[in-house]
Design an enzyme around this catalytic site. Structure first.
Site, PDB file in Angstrom:
ATOM      1  N   ASP A  40      -0.139   2.391   8.824  1.00  0.00           N
ATOM      2  CA  ASP A  40      -0.650   1.713  10.013  1.00  0.00           C
ATOM      3  C   ASP A  40       0.268   1.822  11.229  1.00  0.00           C
ATOM      4  O   ASP A  40      -0.166   1.551  12.351  1.00  0.00           O
ATOM      5  CB  ASP A  40      -0.887   0.230   9.717  1.00  0.00           C
ATOM      6  CG  ASP A  40      -2.058   0.004   8.767  1.00  0.00           C
ATOM      7  OD1 ASP A  40      -2.845   0.951   8.570  1.00  0.00           O
ATOM      8  OD2 ASP A  40      -2.168  -1.106   8.222  1.00  0.00           O
ATOM      9  N   THR A  72       4.357   2.580   5.784  1.00  0.00           N
ATOM     10  CA  THR A  72       2.984   2.113   5.995  1.00  0.00           C
ATOM     11  C   THR A  72       2.260   3.077   6.920  1.00  0.00           C
ATOM     12  O   THR A  72       2.810   3.477   7.948  1.00  0.00           O
ATOM     13  CB  THR A  72       2.942   0.695   6.586  1.00  0.00           C
ATOM     14  OG1 THR A  72       1.616   0.406   7.036  1.00  0.00           O
ATOM     15  CG2 THR A  72       3.911   0.531   7.748  1.00  0.00           C
ATOM     16  N   ARG A 107      -5.900  -2.739   9.921  1.00  0.00           N
ATOM     17  CA  ARG A 107      -6.460  -4.089   9.963  1.00  0.00           C
ATOM     18  C   ARG A 107      -5.985  -4.881  11.178  1.00  0.00           C
ATOM     19  O   ARG A 107      -6.756  -5.599  11.805  1.00  0.00           O
ATOM     20  CB  ARG A 107      -6.096  -4.837   8.665  1.00  0.00           C
ATOM     21  CG  ARG A 107      -6.678  -6.230   8.576  1.00  0.00           C
ATOM     22  CD  ARG A 107      -6.373  -6.887   7.241  1.00  0.00           C
ATOM     23  NE  ARG A 107      -6.922  -8.230   7.200  1.00  0.00           N
ATOM     24  CZ  ARG A 107      -8.174  -8.521   6.903  1.00  0.00           C
ATOM     25  NH1 ARG A 107      -9.029  -7.553   6.641  1.00  0.00           N
ATOM     26  NH2 ARG A 107      -8.594  -9.770   6.867  1.00  0.00           N
ATOM     27  N   GLY A 166       0.823  -1.204   0.000  1.00  0.00           N
ATOM     28  CA  GLY A 166       0.000   0.000   0.000  1.00  0.00           C
ATOM     29  C   GLY A 166       0.858   1.254   0.000  1.00  0.00           C
ATOM     30  O   GLY A 166       1.889   1.301   0.657  1.00  0.00           O
ATOM     31  N   ASP A 193       4.821  -4.660   6.166  1.00  0.00           N
ATOM     32  CA  ASP A 193       5.177  -5.994   6.631  1.00  0.00           C
ATOM     33  C   ASP A 193       5.375  -6.982   5.481  1.00  0.00           C
ATOM     34  O   ASP A 193       6.381  -7.697   5.426  1.00  0.00           O
ATOM     35  CB  ASP A 193       4.073  -6.495   7.578  1.00  0.00           C
ATOM     36  CG  ASP A 193       4.392  -7.839   8.183  1.00  0.00           C
ATOM     37  OD1 ASP A 193       5.086  -7.860   9.201  1.00  0.00           O
ATOM     38  OD2 ASP A 193       3.957  -8.868   7.635  1.00  0.00           O
ATOM     39  N   ARG A 206       0.683  -5.334  -6.316  1.00  0.00           N
ATOM     40  CA  ARG A 206       0.798  -6.650  -5.693  1.00  0.00           C
ATOM     41  C   ARG A 206       1.406  -7.606  -6.723  1.00  0.00           C
ATOM     42  O   ARG A 206       1.222  -7.433  -7.917  1.00  0.00           O
ATOM     43  CB  ARG A 206      -0.568  -7.170  -5.263  1.00  0.00           C
ATOM     44  CG  ARG A 206      -1.384  -6.170  -4.436  1.00  0.00           C
ATOM     45  CD  ARG A 206      -0.829  -5.957  -3.044  1.00  0.00           C
ATOM     46  NE  ARG A 206      -1.624  -5.007  -2.275  1.00  0.00           N
ATOM     47  CZ  ARG A 206      -1.324  -4.594  -1.064  1.00  0.00           C
ATOM     48  NH1 ARG A 206      -0.233  -5.044  -0.471  1.00  0.00           N
ATOM     49  NH2 ARG A 206      -2.091  -3.729  -0.430  1.00  0.00           N
ATOM     50  N   ASP A 208       2.598  -0.160  12.179  1.00  0.00           N
ATOM     51  CA  ASP A 208       2.528  -1.452  12.866  1.00  0.00           C
ATOM     52  C   ASP A 208       3.804  -2.279  12.787  1.00  0.00           C
ATOM     53  O   ASP A 208       3.791  -3.468  13.123  1.00  0.00           O
ATOM     54  CB  ASP A 208       1.357  -2.272  12.311  1.00  0.00           C
ATOM     55  CG  ASP A 208       1.489  -2.550  10.816  1.00  0.00           C
ATOM     56  OD1 ASP A 208       2.331  -1.919  10.154  1.00  0.00           O
ATOM     57  OD2 ASP A 208       0.724  -3.402  10.315  1.00  0.00           O
TER      58      ASP A 208
END
Length: 326
Positions: free
Chosen positions: A131, A129, A175, A14, A106, A75, A133
Site C-alpha cells: 500500500d 506493504t 484500504r 499481509g 502498520d 494474524r 502507506d
C-alpha cells in the site's frame, strides 16, 4: 553492543513481494557482522507457538526472486494481549534472541513497538506493504511490484473495454491509501482514480461525470481504491447504473493477485538495502525505529512517527492525471 549476539527475524501481516529479499539481506548482513540469526515462522503467532529455527546463509539462498515470504505470515490475536506477549518474550529468551527485526506494515510495526517497550528488547522494522502507506519513507517493500502488476492487468482490460466501448471500474488495494490507484491510473492512462484521501472533500464520481470525461473516447478506465470510504468499485458501478444508465458499466476487482509475483528490480534493491540497514541500525544501538528511504538515502524513522502519522498523497499527481485524461 556486546549484549546483542542473536537476531530474530519475522514477517507479519499481509505478504508483499520483496519480503524474501529483505529476509535474505537481514540474515546475511547479520552473519557477516558476527551475529547469529533465528528465523521465526508465521509472524507473531510463531513467537507464541515457538516456531523458531536457526538461520544460516544457505537458508536464504535462491529466494531473492521469489514472491511471498519463506517465513510465512499469519494474524495473531493472542499477541495483542499482555499474556500473549509475555509468552512470546519467554520463547525469545529461551532461544537466546536479543533483538528483533520485523518486516510488515502498520499493524506489524505497532506490535513491535508495544513489544519493545514492554520488554526492553531492541526492535527494528522494515516497511513491507504494497500500500505504500507508512509515514517517513518514500517507498515500501512490495509497492513497485504491485504497481507494475496493476499496470499489466489494466493494459489487458483496456483491450476489451475499447472493443466494447465500455466504462470499467477497476478496484485495487489500498484500504486507507490511494497510492496504488493514483499512480496506477497515471501509468495506465486511465481517466480517473477514486481514492480515500479526498473522498470526504468532493464527490469524485459526480465530478468525473460533470467533467464530461468520455467526450472524445470510446472506452474509459477508472481505478478505485478498495476503501469503504470510496464505496469500492461495486458501489460506484451500482450508483453509475442508477444515475447514468446510458453507460455500459463493468467492474473488475484485481484482489490478491496484486500481492503475488516475482519482485521487480526496484523492490529487490530496496529490500536488500533496507535489510542490510537494519543490522547497521542495531550496531549503532538504534531501537524502536523503522528503516525508511528518503531521496534515495536510508533514514531511521521512530515507530511513533511511522505508525501515528498519515502519509500524505502528492496532490500534484491528481492534477497531472486530470490534465492527461482529456
Amino acid at each position: 553492543m556486546a549484549e546483542i549476539k542473536c537476531i530474530g527475524i519475522l514477517t507479519s501481516g499481509g505478504d508483499a513481494p520483496g519480503m524474501n529479499a529483505a529476509i535474505r539481506a537481514v540474515t546475511r548482513a547479520a552473519i557477516y557482522n558476527g551475529f547469529s540469526v533465528k528465523g521465526i515462522y508465521r509472524g507473531y503467532k510463531g513467537l507464541l507457538t515457538n516456531e523458531i529455527v536457526d538461520f544460516k546463509t544457505q537458508n536464504v539462498s535462491n529466494i531473492i526472486q521469489a514472491g511471498g515470504t519463506i517465513l510465512k505470515t499469519a494474524r495473531c490475536k493472542e499477541f495483542q494481549t499482555p499474556e500473549g506477549r509475555q509468552q512470546a518474550y519467554a520463547n525469545l529468551k529461551s532461544h537466546g534472541i536479543d533483538a528483533l527485526v520485523v518486516i510488515g506494515g502498520d499493524g506489524s510495526l505497532t506490535g513491535a513497538r508495544i513489544f519493545a517497550n514492554e520488554f526492553n528488547i531492541p526492535c527494528i522494522g522494515l516497511p513491507g506493504t504494497i500500500d505504500n502507506d507508512l509515514f517517513g519513507t518514500d517507498r515500501t517493500i512490495g509497492y513497485d511490484t504491485a504497481l507494475n502488476t496493476i499496470m499489466e492487468c489494466v493494459d489487458k482490460i483496456r483491450d476489451t473495454a475499447t472493443s466494447h466501448e465500455r466504462l470499467f471500474f477497476i478496484e485495487v488495494m489500498g484500504r486507507d491509501a490511494g497510492f496504488l490507484a493514483l499512480n496506477g491510473a497515471i501509468a495506465t492512462g486511465s481517466e480517473a482514480a477514486i481514492i480515500p484521501e479526498i473522498s470526504t472533500e468532493v464527490d469524485q464520481l459526480g465530478q468525473l461525470i460533470q467533467n464530461g470525461f468520455r467526450k472524445s473516447k470510446n472506452s474509459s478506465i477508472v481505478l478505485v481504491a478498495e476503501s469503504p470510504v470510496t464505496g469500492g468499485a461495486m458501489g460506484l458501478a451500482e450508483r453509475m447504473r442508477r444515475e447514468f444508465p446510458e453507460y455500459d458499466v463493468r467492474v473488475s476487482i484485481l484482489g490478491h493477485l496484486q500481492r503475488g509475483g516475482s519482485p521487480t528490480a526496484a523492490d529487490r534493491i530496496l529490500a536488500s538495502r533496507m535489510g542490510a540497514a537494519a543490522i547497521d541500525a542495531l550496531m549503532e544501538d538504534q531501537r524502536n525505529v523503522m528503516i525508511g528511504i528518503k531521496n534515495d538515502q536510508i533514514v531511521y524513522v521512530p515507530f511513533s512517527k511511522a505508525i501515528k502519522n498519515d502519509k500524505p498523497i502528492d496532490r500534484t499527481l491528481l492534477e497531472t492525471l486530470r490534465i492527461l485524461s482529456i
